[in-house]
Design a protein around this motif. Structure first.
Motif, short mmCIF file in Angstrom:
data_model
loop_
_atom_site.label_atom_id
_atom_site.label_comp_id
_atom_site.label_asym_id
_atom_site.label_seq_id
_atom_site.Cartn_x
_atom_site.Cartn_y
_atom_site.Cartn_z
N LYS A 149 46.87 40.22 27.04
CA LYS A 149 46.31 41.29 26.22
C LYS A 149 46.05 42.54 27.07
CE LYS A 149 42.69 42.06 22.79
NZ LYS A 149 41.48 41.52 22.15
N GLY A 150 45.53 42.35 28.27
CA GLY A 150 45.31 43.49 29.16
C GLY A 150 46.64 44.17 29.52
N LEU A 151 47.66 43.35 29.73
CA LEU A 151 49.00 43.86 30.05
C LEU A 151 49.57 44.64 28.86
CD1 LEU A 151 51.15 43.65 32.34
CD2 LEU A 151 52.01 41.63 31.17
N ILE A 152 49.40 44.08 27.66
CA ILE A 152 49.90 44.71 26.43
C ILE A 152 49.25 46.06 26.20
CG2 ILE A 152 49.79 44.51 23.90
CD1 ILE A 152 50.18 41.41 24.42
N GLU A 153 47.96 46.14 26.39
CA GLU A 153 47.26 47.40 26.11
C GLU A 153 47.60 48.47 27.15
OE1 GLU A 153 43.20 46.22 25.58
OE2 GLU A 153 43.66 45.24 23.67
N LEU A 154 47.93 48.05 28.35
CA LEU A 154 48.40 49.00 29.34
C LEU A 154 49.77 49.54 28.92
CD1 LEU A 154 48.23 50.42 32.11
CD2 LEU A 154 49.29 48.38 33.10
#
Length: 391
Positions: free
Chosen positions: A381-386
């Motif tokens: 999720k952190g990767l996606i939002e970046l």
């Protein structure tokens, strides 16, 4: 539009701009525009300087003339414009003939108009009217590539919901051709995801070759993505994998990344699905999306592909025997038997490798393999939002 046509025709051959027909066309183009300049002066100054009065001084001077002089000037300008439009049509015809005779170009000149449905509704309608009435010119054919349904919405936005927009469109087009739906798998087969140092899973054979492309095609069809959506998704997936690759180089750790879960997360975030925020490292929300459930490979359905993949980024709770025989609570990811891994010879080969690759990678987390990073849902999720911030 005439100006753009001239520019592109001149780029076609440097000498075309020196032709008499091109020079004549430029002359009459200027006359056709002349009648618009007074009004444009007011509009431009209003937009640029927040004061339409500056540009309208020209109008004021005209209005201060006696009425007969002003009327005569307007009539003269209007007549010149009508004549100029006729001459522009003639000039375009002659210019096309020059291209054929002097430069061996094949006629007609085909003018491609794309994405008209994405324009402001009034602009889209005006453009169609210009093409139909102004450019009904010998040696020129206009091909308008558009989403007809969206264009109908544009027309209704101007004329009202009860307006027969489809019948209205027939006024403008001599022929209509429907393009087939693109073959998404073929389209994506040419995309390159070259990340040999990452543990990207699941995959359909003993190697991970083309697994990203194949899963992208499967999920793009499942979620009904259009080509433009797919292009954006491809760029985001690539951005995510580049980030993971950079992390591997920095930390010198093996990176285990579930590509199906990553792609689903990117789609869910883009479409604003609640499941994206409800899912966590410990919670699997009920799916909001209704899929046509069919086998993506022999023996493996779309539903199983999605549910098994997502189960491998969400932790399960269990117990193990600790010292002195006491039960100790711990979290783990699905193992081979949880995923339905079977050594039976009747299991289709692609399905076997697909489930095996899930099991092999979850083992990196369950067995706490050193120098190994397994990406759980909240990591993804952190990767996606970046990636989402890099549009």
């Amino acid at each position: 539009m005439t100006s753009e046509l001239l520019t592109q025709l001149e780029q076609f051959n440097d000498d075309i701009g020196s032709q008499a027909s091109a020079q004549s066309l430029k002359l009459f183009l200027g006359k056709a525009l002349k009648g618009s300049l007074v009004g444009l002066a007011g509009i431009a100054s209003a937009k640029l300087l927040n004061d339409s009065n500056i540009g309208m001084e020209t109008v004021k001077e005209l209005l201060e003339d006696d009425s007969d002089t002003f009327r005569t000037q307007l009539t003269k300008d209007y007549s010149e414009q009508i004549e100029a439009i006729k001459q522009i049509r003639l000039g375009l015809e002659q210019l096309a003939e020059v291209l054929e005779i002097n430069f061996s170009a094949s006629l007609p000149v085909v003018v491609l108009v794309d994405e008209l449905d994405r324009c402001r509704p009034t602009y889209a309608i005006e453009m169609l009217e210009v093409i139909k009435h102004f450019f009904s010119t010998k040696n020129f054919v206009f091909v308008v590539a558009t989403d007809t349904e969206q264009l109908c919405h544009s027309i209704k936005a101007v004329y009202g919901n009860d307006f027969a927009s489809l019948q209205y469109l027939k006024r403008f087009f001599d022929r209509k051709a429907n393009l087939p739906e693109p073959d998404i798998e073929h389209y994506l087969s040419n995309k390159e995801f070259n990340y040999p140092d990452l543990e990207i899973f699941p995959y359909f054979s003993y190697t991970a070759t083309n697994s990203v492309n194949k899963h992208l095609a499967i999920l793009a069809k499942a979620y009904g993505l259009q080509v433009r959506d797919i292009d954006q998704l491809v760029n985001k997936v690539d951005a995510c994998l580049r980030t993971v690759e950079a992390l591997k180089r920095k930390k010198n750790e093996a990176q285990h990344i579930n590509i199906v879960a990553l792609i689903i997360g990117l789609i869910e975030q883009d479409q604003g699905l609640e499941s994206y925020n409800e899912r966590s490292n410990y919670i699997t929300p009920k799916s909001q999306f209704v899929f046509v459930n069919k086998d993506i490979i022999p023996g493996l359905s779309l539903k199983d592909c999605i549910s098994k993949s997502l189960s491998c980024v969400v932790l399960k709770q269990g117990t193990i025997k600790g010292p002195f025989g006491r039960d100790i609570s711990h979290h783990y990811l699905p193992r081979g038997d949880d995923l339905g891994l079977s050594q039976s010879s009747s299991t289709p080969e692609e399905k076997h490798w697909w489930i095996m690759s899930l099991s092999k990678n979850t083992a990196a987390f369950n067995e706490e393999i050193p120098n190994s990073k397994y990406w759980l849902w909240e990591d993804l999720k952190g990767l996606i939002e970046l990636a989402g911030k890099l549009e």
